[in-house]
Design a protein around this motif. Structure first.
Motif, PDB file in Angstrom:
ATOM      1  N   ASN A 141      57.612  28.609  74.149  1.00  0.00           N
ATOM      2  CA  ASN A 141      58.267  29.783  73.590  1.00  0.00           C
ATOM      3  C   ASN A 141      58.330  30.848  74.687  1.00  0.00           C
ATOM      4  OD1 ASN A 141      58.900  32.162  72.331  1.00  0.00           O
ATOM      5  ND2 ASN A 141      57.643  31.765  70.528  1.00  0.00           N
ATOM      6  N   PRO A 142      59.536  31.268  75.066  1.00  0.00           N
ATOM      7  CA  PRO A 142      59.669  32.165  76.213  1.00  0.00           C
ATOM      8  C   PRO A 142      59.051  33.538  76.001  1.00  0.00           C
ATOM      9  CG  PRO A 142      61.756  31.935  75.063  1.00  0.00           C
ATOM     10  CD  PRO A 142      60.828  30.921  74.477  1.00  0.00           C
ATOM     11  N   SER A 143      58.792  33.923  74.745  1.00  0.00           N
ATOM     12  CA  SER A 143      58.341  35.299  74.566  1.00  0.00           C
ATOM     13  C   SER A 143      56.852  35.413  74.256  1.00  0.00           C
ATOM     14  CB  SER A 143      59.178  35.991  73.498  1.00  0.00           C
ATOM     15  OG  SER A 143      58.966  35.376  72.269  1.00  0.00           O
ATOM     16  N   LEU A 144      56.112  34.321  74.396  1.00  0.00           N
ATOM     17  CA  LEU A 144      54.660  34.413  74.270  1.00  0.00           C
ATOM     18  C   LEU A 144      54.046  33.888  75.558  1.00  0.00           C
ATOM     19  CD1 LEU A 144      54.103  33.033  70.658  1.00  0.00           C
ATOM     20  CD2 LEU A 144      54.064  35.405  71.386  1.00  0.00           C
ATOM     21  N   TYR A 198      61.092  24.295  71.717  1.00  0.00           N
ATOM     22  CA  TYR A 198      59.706  24.759  71.614  1.00  0.00           C
ATOM     23  C   TYR A 198      59.215  24.756  70.170  1.00  0.00           C
ATOM     24  CZ  TYR A 198      61.104  29.375  69.927  1.00  0.00           C
ATOM     25  OH  TYR A 198      61.613  30.392  69.182  1.00  0.00           O
ATOM     26  N   ASN A 214      61.332  35.609  68.058  1.00  0.00           N
ATOM     27  CA  ASN A 214      62.418  35.450  69.030  1.00  0.00           C
ATOM     28  C   ASN A 214      63.762  35.858  68.449  1.00  0.00           C
ATOM     29  OD1 ASN A 214      61.093  34.668  71.330  1.00  0.00           O
ATOM     30  ND2 ASN A 214      60.971  32.547  70.675  1.00  0.00           N
ATOM     31  N   PHE A 271      59.917  42.916  72.834  1.00  0.00           N
ATOM     32  CA  PHE A 271      60.043  41.586  72.258  1.00  0.00           C
ATOM     33  C   PHE A 271      60.466  40.543  73.281  1.00  0.00           C
ATOM     34  CE2 PHE A 271      60.114  43.776  68.169  1.00  0.00           C
ATOM     35  CZ  PHE A 271      59.291  42.940  67.465  1.00  0.00           C
ATOM     36  N   PRO A 277      59.839  39.467  76.945  1.00  0.00           N
ATOM     37  CA  PRO A 277      59.108  39.702  78.194  1.00  0.00           C
ATOM     38  C   PRO A 277      59.899  39.318  79.427  1.00  0.00           C
ATOM     39  CG  PRO A 277      58.281  37.756  77.069  1.00  0.00           C
ATOM     40  CD  PRO A 277      59.249  38.407  76.146  1.00  0.00           C
ATOM     41  N   GLN A 278      61.050  38.656  79.239  1.00  0.00           N
ATOM     42  CA  GLN A 278      61.773  38.194  80.423  1.00  0.00           C
ATOM     43  C   GLN A 278      62.601  39.272  81.086  1.00  0.00           C
ATOM     44  OE1 GLN A 278      63.569  34.214  80.245  1.00  0.00           O
ATOM     45  NE2 GLN A 278      62.771  34.149  78.183  1.00  0.00           N
TER      46      GLN A 278
END
Ligand SMILES: Nc1ncnc2c1ncn2[C@@H]1O[C@H](COP(=O)(O)OP(=O)(O)OP(=O)(O)O)[C@@H](O)[C@H]1O
Ligand code: SF4
Ligand SMILES: [Mg+2]
Lengths: 396, 336, 329
Positions: free
Chosen positions: A125-128, C227, C249, C322, C324-325
């Motif tokens: 999961n890209p945001s954790l 994921y 997300n 929300f 982090p990228q």
């Protein structure tokens, strides 16, 4: 029935019901995996390897469905726990994983068996943070085992209040994962050889390289100390040196813990390096299986022969499967017919091959078998099908 | 851009989606209403008949109490009015036929919606392509200006501009009336000019952003670089490569913008900043003080707006699902 | 850290935009047909009086001097005197601001409270009656002009059923709260609530519909990501998969669109106020425009512009939280 069989799959079929038609991704597949071995499945792209893996842990989603078969898993404790409620699922020490309800099955994920996925980049999961995600895997098992070891209690241990769900959506790291699990995540990262794990644990997937992510995935899969690890092309997305490192890690861990590994790949080099026994998959079926020596030194099925012939040097780590002449079958039910699925590409196709062959024992160890008439009797040139037979009857 | 492929995926998605079909039907209906309003209308929408004011739609009855002088004495009498087929959707306080006004209101909405979108698209796409293609200072300047424009909510800016410029309108002769095919209908259709220009002015920024994004990405493509090194002129490159590549997302955006602008026009008319009285928003505002007695005056034109905008949004969804462009700010109508 | 740096940068950018807004508002007066003095002076004013008025207001000075004066005054929060009310425009505006803020916040709360659960339910029960209901609602919701919705609510709830008041704001939230705290009387809050209910539904419906739609489509798209399968393979409880991973997300595209739609919220507030006679900035600005009350027009436009810039910074910060990228480089 061998005593040390841990997973016994029989007659497993998985189909996808798409708008284009029914896809038979896995077709009456049977196989047995022994405790502590590394079993390899090899086959071309689209032969149904990943679907097989996902069927084993019941992760098939609509429009797909497992339409038949049993997956018997040996675990005496589990058998005891579910015998009363689901007697039909239990056979001695074996429990049919397809016959138990979803929540009981979920309690087995991560600890009885665990999975490493094909593409590390999209598997996090890209945001954790990576650490958070590994710690989750630890936490699931921690919560399960802090309860009395009854399977039903284990499933209920995941009860979690509505407020925590809302909090979880907005505040990462709050409400589910404990700091113990976080510490364990650091250990796991260290174990798979990630430098500076204390710092890395708080970084996000996009801050990791592909190789590191794949190791992190190995760490995540090991979090629950699984008995069976399903590794679906664990190295395909990586470059050659990193591939070797990840394989070494897997090998070491396997030797340390004695876990069973089902290794899926289309790289024969990986199979040769890692596996004790092999199954060759084609069009949703296992067409040949046996010990590494059986399959590599005495290939019986023309498809296996083709695969081996097409790779010049088995030790070259980059030795990918070269396509054999002809097209990979679509697996569309309507186009499959009732013949040997390989017949249209087989250089030795005979008239009898228009009927589906059974699995015949082949020369070598007792395990060695192939789904081909050539395992039963020698090739008869007089029976050969004309070369353009399928071009006429089955236009592309 | 491969038009054949675009066409094929549009057709495939259309076949799959009942909602797309509904959308097309609704929009066709509104277009036919607007174009053939003079034939479909039963009464001149501007004609007043005070003796028939506030009549309910057909099938409804309306009871009001009225004080009258009967034989020199004040008496309260109950007056019952029954809706008639002559005024199928009832009448307003001036005795105008709501049904005919609904038809002509469609003309105003579509005129402003389509023309406003076209002007906004033309302006926005030109600015966006120039900004994205040249980059650097030009881009910075134009985009900062766009930011400032975006800092005003569209409706507020529109109110301010129209309020200050004053509503101006242009009369377009009705071809059917001019050709003598119908009589007793308005000879001209009013195009609220200020409103059209202002809604375009407050909405061009969306087009500029999309076009700029596309231009930025096309500029980096090798074939564009190659043609440039071969000496192709900037203008030619923009027209030949950048513009065609931006068309799909712009088409989807434009569809949604028609809905946005129709809603914006109706809001402006509702607030009294309009150039015409033949407008759904204006009629809604007319019925507002009569809610207690004549509910239909506000209700009918509002339903017409909802139906029209639903149709456009459904068609927008269809185009988006079929063409799958990657743009922001594309979600549905909105009040501007 | 990342957030602080971002906020600093973004504030600097915001100040630039505000400066642009201020300049544009200043220029607005010059694109308006007719001389300003015509609107200010009484109709029967003598030429001398007109002359004096023009001088008082600085209308005879060169534009750049007027511009400089205007900026300097604004920096001291001096927006001039409202011609309509004869009081400082800033006083008039700030007196109206709470009503608008209350309305906007109430509508946002209505929207978030209903839309996200509805979107989640809709996505998790795909192709079931709930899903069709939610999809239909959101299609109608984004297609309905809010002023008409307001009028229909007045018609049904106010006029026909007689349940709720349909116009005005008798008491503000602040005074109502004071009444509750210092005198223990709930009547204030009750009256406040009764009056704000219909306007906030009117303003909030579009956003409820929009966010429902975004949540549903976002969740469906997110559920197809690999994921998600991985989190399931770990044995994570399904609810945790849906909320902690998927919904979180999904917030990213929702926030993006919301940021772009903030203008709609403010514009919607203006028109909602007008429907319900709500004494906020929206009704104020319409009155000001209709009477050419320049200081008031300029002041309200600037306040709205600044408000908009601030909201957008908040939205961007949320986005950043929300996702982090993102690095705002
Ligand atoms: N979600 C799905 N929906 C429809 N069909 C699917 C789905 N997942 C897999 N399939 C079909 O199942 C077949 C087998 O796919 P699978 O992913 O198992 O192949 P694979 O052997 O893992 O190939 P690869 O080496 O490329 O990973 C394919 O033909 C594919 O079309
Ligand atoms: S059964 Fe016949 S066609 Fe199939 S692999 Fe064997 S020889 Fe070839
Ligand atoms: Mg695969």
């Amino acid at each position: 029935m061998s005593d040390d069989v841990i997973l016994r799959v029989s007659d497993l079929s998985t189909r996808f019901f798409t708008t284009d038609g029914q896809i038979n991704a896995v077709e009456s597949l049977s196989l047995e995996i022994e405790e502590g071995e590394v079993f390899g499945i090899v086959g071309e792209s689209g032969s149904g390897k990943s679907v097989t893996a996902r069927s084993l842990i019941r992760l098939i989603e609509s429009p797909g469905r497992i339409t038949s078969g049993t997956i018997d898993y040996r675990d005496e404790e589990l058998a005891e726990a579910v015998r009363e409620d689901y007697p039909e699922a239990v056979d001695g020490a074996f429990v049919d994983l397809l016959a138990i309800p979803e929540d009981v099955h979920r309690s087995l994920r991560g600890t009885a068996f665990s999975m490493i996925f094909q593409d590390p980049e999209s598997s996090f999961n890209p945001s954790l943070t990576v650490g958070e995600q590994i710690a989750e895997a630890v936490e699931v098992q921690r919560r399960a085992s802090s309860n009395p070891r009854s399977t039903r209690a284990r499933t209920r241990s995941s009860a979690y209040s509505l407020r925590s769900y809302a909090a979880a959506a907005v505040l990462p790291g709050r409400g589910y994962v404990s700091s113990d699990s976080k510490d364990r995540a650091i250990e796991l990262l260290q174990q798979v050889g990630i430098p500076d794990p204390e710092q890395r644990v708080d970084e996000y997937p996009h801050e990791y390289s592909g190789g590191m992510l794949q190791r992190a995935m190995v760490a995540q899969a090991l979090a629950g100390e699984p008995d069976v690890l399903v590794a679906d092309e664990p190295t395909t997305a990586l470059d050659v040196t990193i591939q070797a490192q990840v394989l070494d890690i897997l090998r070491d861990l396997q030797e340390e813990t004695g876990m069973t590994i089902l290794l899926i790949t289309h790289n024969l080099g990986v199979i040769a390096r890692m596996c004790d026994r092999v199954g060759v998959m084609y069009a949703g079926e296992i067409v040949e299986r046996g010990s590494l020596g059986d399959v590599f030194d005495r290939p019986t099925h023309p498809y296996t022969q083709g695969l081996l012939g097409s790779i010049p040097d088995l030790d070259a780590a980059g030795g990918r499967l070269q396509p054999i002449g002809g097209n990979v079958p679509s697996l569309l039910d309507a186009e499959m017919g009732d013949r040997c699925y390989f017949a249209d590409r087989c250089p030795k196709a005979m008239e009898e091959c228009l009927e589906k062959p059974a699995e015949y024992p082949a020369e070598g160890t007792d395990d060695h078998a192939a789904r081909c008439y050539l395992a039963d009797h020698p090739y008869e040139a007089s029976q050969a099908l004309p070369e353009d037979y399928f071009e006429e009857s089955e236009p592309p | 851009m491969n038009w054949q492929r675009v066409w094929r995926s549009l057709r495939a998605e259309f076949g799959r989606s009942p909602m797309a079909k509904l959308g097309v039907v609704l929009i066709l209906a509104v277009f036919l209403m607007a174009i053939f309003a003079p034939f479909l209308a039963t009464t001149n929408p501007k004609a007043q008949d005070l003796s028939r004011a506030n009549e309910p739609p057909v099938g409804f009855t309306d009871t009001t109490e009225d004080t009258r002088l009967v034989d020199g004495e004040r008496q309260t009498v109950t007056v019952t009015t029954r809706g008639t087929l002559e005024y199928p959707l009832g009448t307003n306080q001036l005795g105008q036929d709501m049904y005919s006004r609904l038809l002509y209101g469609a003309r105003t909405s579509l005129l402003v919606g389509l023309l406003g979108t076209a002007i906004a698209a033309l302006a926005g796409v030109s600015v966006g392509i120039v900004a994205g293609y040249y980059g650097g200072r030009v881009d910075d300047g134009l985009m900062r200006f766009a930011d400032v424009m975006l800092a005003f909510p569209a409706l507020v800016l529109a109110i301010a501009l129209i309020g200050l410029l004053g509503p101006r309108a242009v009369d377009i002769p009705d071809p059917f009336v001019a050709a003598g095919l119908v009589s007793d209908m308005p000879e001209t259709t009013v195009l609220p000019l200020t409103v059209t220009l202002v809604v375009a002015l407050v909405n061009w920024v969306w087009f500029a952003r999309v076009a700029r994004g596309e231009a930025l990405s096309v500029r980096e493509k090798n074939y564009v670089k190659a043609s440039r090194s071969l000496g192709a002129s900037d203008r030619r490159l923009m027209l030949k490569h950048v513009l065609p590549n931006s068309l799909t997302p712009i088409l989807v955006l434009a569809t949604v913008q028609v809905a946005v602008i129709i809603l914006l026009e109706s809001a402006l008319s509702f607030l009294g900043f309009s150039g015409t009285t033949l407008s759904w928003g204006f009629d809604i505002s007319q019925g507002r003080d009569l809610l207690a007695t004549s509910w239909w005056i506000s209700t009918m034109p509002g339903l017409a707006i909802v139906v029209t905008v639903i149709g456009i949004n459904l068609v927008g969804d269809w185009l988006r699902d079929a063409l799958d462009p990657d743009i922001e700010g594309e979600s549905g109508g909105g009040m501007g | 850290m990342r957030l602080t740096r971002f906020l600093l940068r973004r504030t600097a950018q915001g100040i630039l935009v505000v400066w642009g807004v201020i300049t544009l508002v200043f220029l607005l007066r010059f694109i308006t047909p007719g001389s300003t003095i015509d609107f200010v002076a009484p109709l029967d004013a003598s030429p001398e009086l007109r002359q004096r008025l023009a001088e008082d207001l600085g209308l005879n000075k060169p534009i750049y001097v007027q511009y400089a004066d205007y900026i300097v005054n604004l920096l001291q929060l001096d927006m001039g005197n409202s011609l309509l009310k004869g009081r400082p425009a800033s006083d008039v505006i700030f007196a109206r601001l709470p009503a608008t803020l209350e309305l906007a916040i109430a509508a946002t709360i209505v929207a978030i409270l209903f839309s996200i659960p509805l979107g989640v339910i809709s996505a998790t029960r795909r192709h079931q009656p709930v899903d069709y209901g939610a999809t239909g609602f959101s299609l109608i919701g984004i297609s309905t002009p809010n002023f008409w919705l307001g009028i229909m609510l007045i018609l049904i709830v106010g006029v026909n059923l007689g349940w709720l008041p349909t116009s005005r704001r008798i008491i503000g939230f602040g005074p109502a709260l004071e009444l509750l705290i210092f005198e223990g009387r709930t009547i204030g809050i009750q009256v406040w609530f009764e009056h704000i209910l219909l306007p906030s539904i009117t303003l909030g419906t579009y956003f409820t519909a929009l966010i429902t739609r975004l949540t549903r489509n976002g969740m469906l798209e997110e559920l197809g990501q690999s994921y998600v399968e991985v989190t399931r393979a770990k044995g994570l409880p399904e609810t945790l998969v849906k909320y902690k991973h998927v919904l979180r997300n999904t917030m990213i595209p929702i926030i993006t669109v919301l940021g772009l739609q903030m203008g709609t919220l403010i514009g919607g507030a203006v028109i909602t106020e007008s429907v319900f006679n709500w004494p906020g900035l929206g009704t104020l600005i319409i009155d000001a425009i209709n009477s050419r009350d320049w200081p008031l027009i300029q002041g309200s436009l600037i306040v709205i512009g600044v408000g908009f810039v601030v909201i957008n910074i908040v939205v961007d910060a949320l986005y950043m939280y929300f996702n982090p990228q993102v690095t705002f480089e």
